[in-house]
Design a protein around this motif. Structure first.
Motif, PDB file in Angstrom:
ATOM      1  N   THR A   1       0.856  -1.189   0.000  1.00  0.00           N
ATOM      2  CA  THR A   1       0.000   0.000   0.000  1.00  0.00           C
ATOM      3  C   THR A   1       0.891   1.237   0.000  1.00  0.00           C
ATOM      4  OG1 THR A   1      -0.103   0.203   2.401  1.00  0.00           O
ATOM      5  CG2 THR A   1      -1.792  -1.193   1.335  1.00  0.00           C
ATOM      6  N   GLN A   2       0.286   2.377  -0.234  1.00  0.00           N
ATOM      7  CA  GLN A   2       1.032   3.629  -0.234  1.00  0.00           C
ATOM      8  C   GLN A   2       1.592   3.906   1.165  1.00  0.00           C
ATOM      9  OE1 GLN A   2      -0.526   6.522  -2.992  1.00  0.00           O
ATOM     10  NE2 GLN A   2      -0.165   8.128  -1.489  1.00  0.00           N
ATOM     11  N   GLN A   3       0.822   3.595   2.191  1.00  0.00           N
ATOM     12  CA  GLN A   3       1.287   3.792   3.570  1.00  0.00           C
ATOM     13  C   GLN A   3       2.491   2.885   3.857  1.00  0.00           C
ATOM     14  OE1 GLN A   3      -1.553   2.739   6.666  1.00  0.00           O
ATOM     15  NE2 GLN A   3      -0.803   4.436   7.920  1.00  0.00           N
ATOM     16  N   GLU A   4       2.432   1.648   3.390  1.00  0.00           N
ATOM     17  CA  GLU A   4       3.560   0.732   3.583  1.00  0.00           C
ATOM     18  C   GLU A   4       4.777   1.186   2.784  1.00  0.00           C
ATOM     19  OE1 GLU A   4       0.963  -3.331   4.372  1.00  0.00           O
ATOM     20  OE2 GLU A   4       1.396  -2.697   2.316  1.00  0.00           O
TER      21      GLU A   4
ATOM     22  N   ALA B   1       5.564   4.296   2.173  1.00  0.00           N
ATOM     23  CA  ALA B   1       6.139   5.390   2.962  1.00  0.00           C
ATOM     24  C   ALA B   1       7.024   4.827   4.073  1.00  0.00           C
ATOM     25  CB  ALA B   1       5.037   6.266   3.542  1.00  0.00           C
ATOM     26  N   ARG B   2       6.535   3.827   4.770  1.00  0.00           N
ATOM     27  CA  ARG B   2       7.298   3.211   5.856  1.00  0.00           C
ATOM     28  C   ARG B   2       8.573   2.551   5.314  1.00  0.00           C
ATOM     29  NH1 ARG B   2       3.046   1.799   8.395  1.00  0.00           N
ATOM     30  NH2 ARG B   2       2.699  -0.152   7.299  1.00  0.00           N
TER      31      ARG B   2
ATOM     32  N   ARG C   1       7.554  10.392   4.919  1.00  0.00           N
ATOM     33  CA  ARG C   1       6.204  10.717   5.377  1.00  0.00           C
ATOM     34  C   ARG C   1       5.224  10.449   4.244  1.00  0.00           C
ATOM     35  NH1 ARG C   1       6.210  15.596   9.467  1.00  0.00           N
ATOM     36  NH2 ARG C   1       8.191  15.148  10.468  1.00  0.00           N
ATOM     37  N   GLN C   2       3.993  10.163   4.628  1.00  0.00           N
ATOM     38  CA  GLN C   2       2.941   9.937   3.645  1.00  0.00           C
ATOM     39  C   GLN C   2       2.819  11.136   2.704  1.00  0.00           C
ATOM     40  OE1 GLN C   2       1.054   7.098   3.352  1.00  0.00           O
ATOM     41  NE2 GLN C   2      -0.028   7.949   1.609  1.00  0.00           N
ATOM     42  N   SER C   3       3.002  12.338   3.237  1.00  0.00           N
ATOM     43  CA  SER C   3       2.885  13.548   2.419  1.00  0.00           C
ATOM     44  C   SER C   3       3.950  13.620   1.334  1.00  0.00           C
ATOM     45  CB  SER C   3       2.939  14.795   3.301  1.00  0.00           C
ATOM     46  OG  SER C   3       4.169  14.857   3.990  1.00  0.00           O
TER      47      SER C   3
ATOM     48  N   VAL D   1       5.250  10.732  -0.058  1.00  0.00           N
ATOM     49  CA  VAL D   1       5.014   9.583  -0.927  1.00  0.00           C
ATOM     50  C   VAL D   1       3.842   9.819  -1.875  1.00  0.00           C
ATOM     51  CG1 VAL D   1       4.330   7.142  -0.932  1.00  0.00           C
ATOM     52  CG2 VAL D   1       6.128   7.933   0.585  1.00  0.00           C
ATOM     53  N   THR D   2       2.859  10.585  -1.447  1.00  0.00           N
ATOM     54  CA  THR D   2       1.682  10.830  -2.289  1.00  0.00           C
ATOM     55  C   THR D   2       2.068  11.426  -3.643  1.00  0.00           C
ATOM     56  OG1 THR D   2       0.235  10.999  -0.372  1.00  0.00           O
ATOM     57  CG2 THR D   2      -0.538  12.019  -2.420  1.00  0.00           C
TER      58      THR D   2
END
Length: 146
Positions: free
Chosen positions: A52-55, A57-58, A63-65, A67-68
């Protein structure tokens, strides 16, 4: 008398990272049309099915911001596709497209060349030692401020 070695570790790391990033980005852009940041994301998507996008980023330590827009650029370039997550309607799963896989393959010779130059510069023992030290630094968690 030779100059005294510079012991400002943070400064040296910043300067080395800047020089290495510029060189690697230029080479990866010429070979595959992607930056090293984009290539890192492509590797992660390729290596971790169902990411996922959150994964992502990790995995990238971002930060998610940050990676978006990275994922948006990769998607717009046709290197990554988004699909619905099978269990979480709020999440999307990232998949490497054929074009993304081709970009990874196109960058591989440049990555090998870059690493060969680093091995030549540092020697085999120096390369392995530097990689081990950088791995430790990348995963270091400082003590809380007092």
């Amino acid at each position: 008398m030779p100059p005294e070695p510079d012991h400002r570790l943070f400064f040296l790391l910043q300067r080395a990272a800047h020089t290495l990033r510029l060189t690697a980005d230029r080479r990866c852009l010429a070979a595959a049309g992607v930056t090293t940041a984009q290539l890192g994301a492509l590797f992660a998507v390729r290596d971790q099915r169902g990411l996922t996008q959150q994964e992502l980023a990790r995995t990238l330590g971002l930060r998610q911001s940050a990676v978006t827009p990275l994922v948006a650029r990769l998607t717009a370039a046709g290197l990554v596709a988004r699909r619905a997550h099978p269990h979480d309607h709020r999440a999307v799963v990232l998949e490497l497209t054929d074009a993304g896989a081709a970009a990874v393959r196109a960058a591989a010779p440049e990555i090998d060349r870059f690493n060969a130059e680093m091995r030549s510069l540092l020697g085999d023992d120096g390369f392995a030692g530097t990689a081990a030290a950088l791995h430790k630094l990348a995963h270091w968690r400082p003590l809380p401020d007092r």
